[in-house]
Motif scaffolding. Structure first.
Motif, short mmCIF file in Angstrom:
data_model
loop_
_atom_site.label_atom_id
_atom_site.label_comp_id
_atom_site.label_asym_id
_atom_site.label_seq_id
_atom_site.Cartn_x
_atom_site.Cartn_y
_atom_site.Cartn_z
N ALA A 1 5.29 -0.47 0.18
CA ALA A 1 3.50 -1.03 1.04
C ALA A 1 4.64 -1.59 1.88
O ALA A 1 3.84 -2.29 2.59
CB ALA A 1 3.21 -2.11 -0.11
N SER B 1 6.72 1.80 4.33
CA SER B 1 5.20 2.71 5.23
C SER B 1 5.54 3.18 5.83
O SER B 1 4.62 4.45 5.97
CB SER B 1 4.86 1.38 5.77
N GLU C 1 -4.41 -3.39 -2.65
CA GLU C 1 -4.50 -3.16 -1.66
C GLU C 1 -3.12 -1.68 -1.22
O GLU C 1 -3.19 -0.86 -0.22
CB GLU C 1 -5.45 -4.03 -0.87
N THR C 2 -2.22 -2.32 -1.76
CA THR C 2 -1.00 -2.31 -1.64
C THR C 2 -1.24 -0.03 -2.36
O THR C 2 -0.03 0.36 -1.66
CB THR C 2 0.22 -2.49 -2.42
N TRP D 1 -2.70 1.48 0.31
CA TRP D 1 -1.65 1.65 1.62
C TRP D 1 -1.05 2.62 1.53
O TRP D 1 -0.50 3.38 2.75
CB TRP D 1 -1.51 0.66 2.14
N LYS E 1 -1.93 6.08 1.94
CA LYS E 1 -2.77 6.52 3.57
C LYS E 1 -0.86 6.81 4.50
O LYS E 1 -1.53 7.52 4.81
CB LYS E 1 -3.30 5.14 3.79
N THR F 1 2.75 0.74 11.68
CA THR F 1 2.49 -0.10 9.90
C THR F 1 2.06 -1.50 10.34
O THR F 1 1.92 -2.16 9.46
CB THR F 1 3.70 0.17 9.53
N THR G 1 -0.27 -4.38 10.74
CA THR G 1 -1.55 -4.60 9.27
C THR G 1 -2.62 -5.64 10.01
O THR G 1 -4.08 -5.75 9.36
CB THR G 1 -1.29 -4.34 8.02
N VAL H 1 1.77 -6.14 3.08
CA VAL H 1 1.63 -5.12 2.98
C VAL H 1 1.64 -4.50 4.64
O VAL H 1 1.45 -5.25 5.78
CB VAL H 1 -0.06 -4.42 2.91
N GLY H 2 2.59 -3.56 4.91
CA GLY H 2 3.22 -3.12 6.21
C GLY H 2 3.70 -4.74 7.07
O GLY H 2 4.50 -4.81 6.11
#
Length: 334
Positions: free
Chosen positions: A157, A162, A184-185, A188, A191, A300, A302, A326-327
């Motif tokens: 993540a 990413s 959330e990770t 992500w 995604k 990436t 965020t 994250v990202g």
């Protein structure tokens, strides 16, 4: 010019560690571009450098991602001209990008994606180079490879994971097994294109086996020492392991029975040692830019933390130091 540097080693709990100061304008070598920096992002290497290298008599300027506009060129420049919009990851042996202006060798610079603002572009260079070199230098894949094979991405993540997942899905036929531990990770990495998502805080061996896909390749992006035994157990014979972190010890003899290959990826190696193929990073960044503009990849970035000041950069370092980014976090440079 204005620049932001650090004044002491270690953790960055004290906001006064980062200070704004007047730095001399960069001097250009023959292959250098003078770039007006428009945006930067923060990477784990910023935290590592700040924790290991004394700043000296003046604050040490770090920062290893930038997007900006070329304002001047050296005598041997052939790839860019004044006014060009560029993005790049810099050189560990030179002053960093946390400044108004920055000098960088054109051979490690790419064309900024036309479709992205400077902030979103600044999230990409260092991690894109790292991910690209993992796939095509370390693991020695060619585009289109990977039919009926899998890659396990540990710590997927973050910034490198990413873009690595996206590159795997767009340029190879590998199945991606990604690790992530928070809701959330998990969302992500799905995604980004992961086929299977498992929790690296639980048993990797059991979870990977449940997917029904033993990895031929492993990209370990953090905590390699904690997962190494599981990696060796899971990976197919004659597979390949690539890592980017700094485990204090690894029992490499464990990879012999399966005849595994092992690589360390360090994207600064080409610029640090002025290798004959430095221009590969220019070429791959241009390819990333093309893929972005063709809607084949996404930025990436965020979180936009605002304009770069000692305070916002301090916040970015705190978040990076937490290990929960994250990202990528990005900042614009006023």
């Amino acid at each position: 010019m204005k620049a932001i540097g650090y004044t002491q080693l270690g953790h960055i709990d004290d906001p006064k560690v980062l200070v704004e100061f007047e730095a001399p304008d960069p001097e250009l070598g023959p292959h250098d571009l003078l770039v007006e920096v428009k945006a930067v992002s923060v990477n784990p290497v910023d935290v590592k450098v700040r924790g290991r290298f004394e700043p000296g008599d003046t604050p040490k300027v770090i920062g290893y991602d930038a997007a900006g506009v070329v304002q001047g060129v050296g005598s041997a420049i052939t790839l860019f001209k004044a006014g060009d919009e560029v993005f790049y990851a810099g050189d560990l042996t030179r002053p960093g990008t946390n400044s108004q202006f920055h000098a960088v060798d054109e051979r490690i610079v790419g064309r900024k994606p036309d479709s992205l603002p400077f902030t979103d572009a600044a999230a990409l260079p260092l991690t894109s180079i790292t991910a690209w070199e993992i796939l095509f230098d370390c693991l020695r894949l060619d585009e289109g490879d990977g039919r009926n094979e899998s890659i396990l991405v540990i710590g997927a993540a973050g910034g490198v994971g990413s873009i690595l997942i996206q590159l795997v899905k767009k340029l190879t036929r590998l199945r991606v097994i990604a690790t992530a531990s928070r809701p959330e990770t998990v969302d992500w990495v799905r995604k980004m294109g992961a086929d299977d998502v498992i929790n690296h805080h639980d048993s990797l061996v059991e979870q990977v086996k449940e997917t029904g896909h033993a990895p031929r390749y492993v990209a370990s992006l953090n905590q390699t020492d904690q997962h190494f035994q599981s990696i060796v157990e899971l990976i197919e014979p004659r597979g390949h392991i690539a890592l980017i972190d700094d485990p204090p010890t690894l029992e490499l003899s464990a990879i012999k029975p399966k005849s595994l290959s092992f690589s360390w990826e360090f994207m600064f190696a080409r610029s640090m040692f002025q290798t004959h193929d430095m221009i590969v990073q220019h070429q791959l960044l241009n390819r990333i830019s093309d893929l972005i503009d063709q809607n084949e990849l996404i930025s990436t970035a965020t979180k936009q933390l605002g304009s770069m000041t000692p305070e916002t950069l301090h916040q970015a370092h705190l978040e990076q130091q937490s290990g929960k980014v994250v990202g990528k976090n990005v900042l614009d440079v006023a």
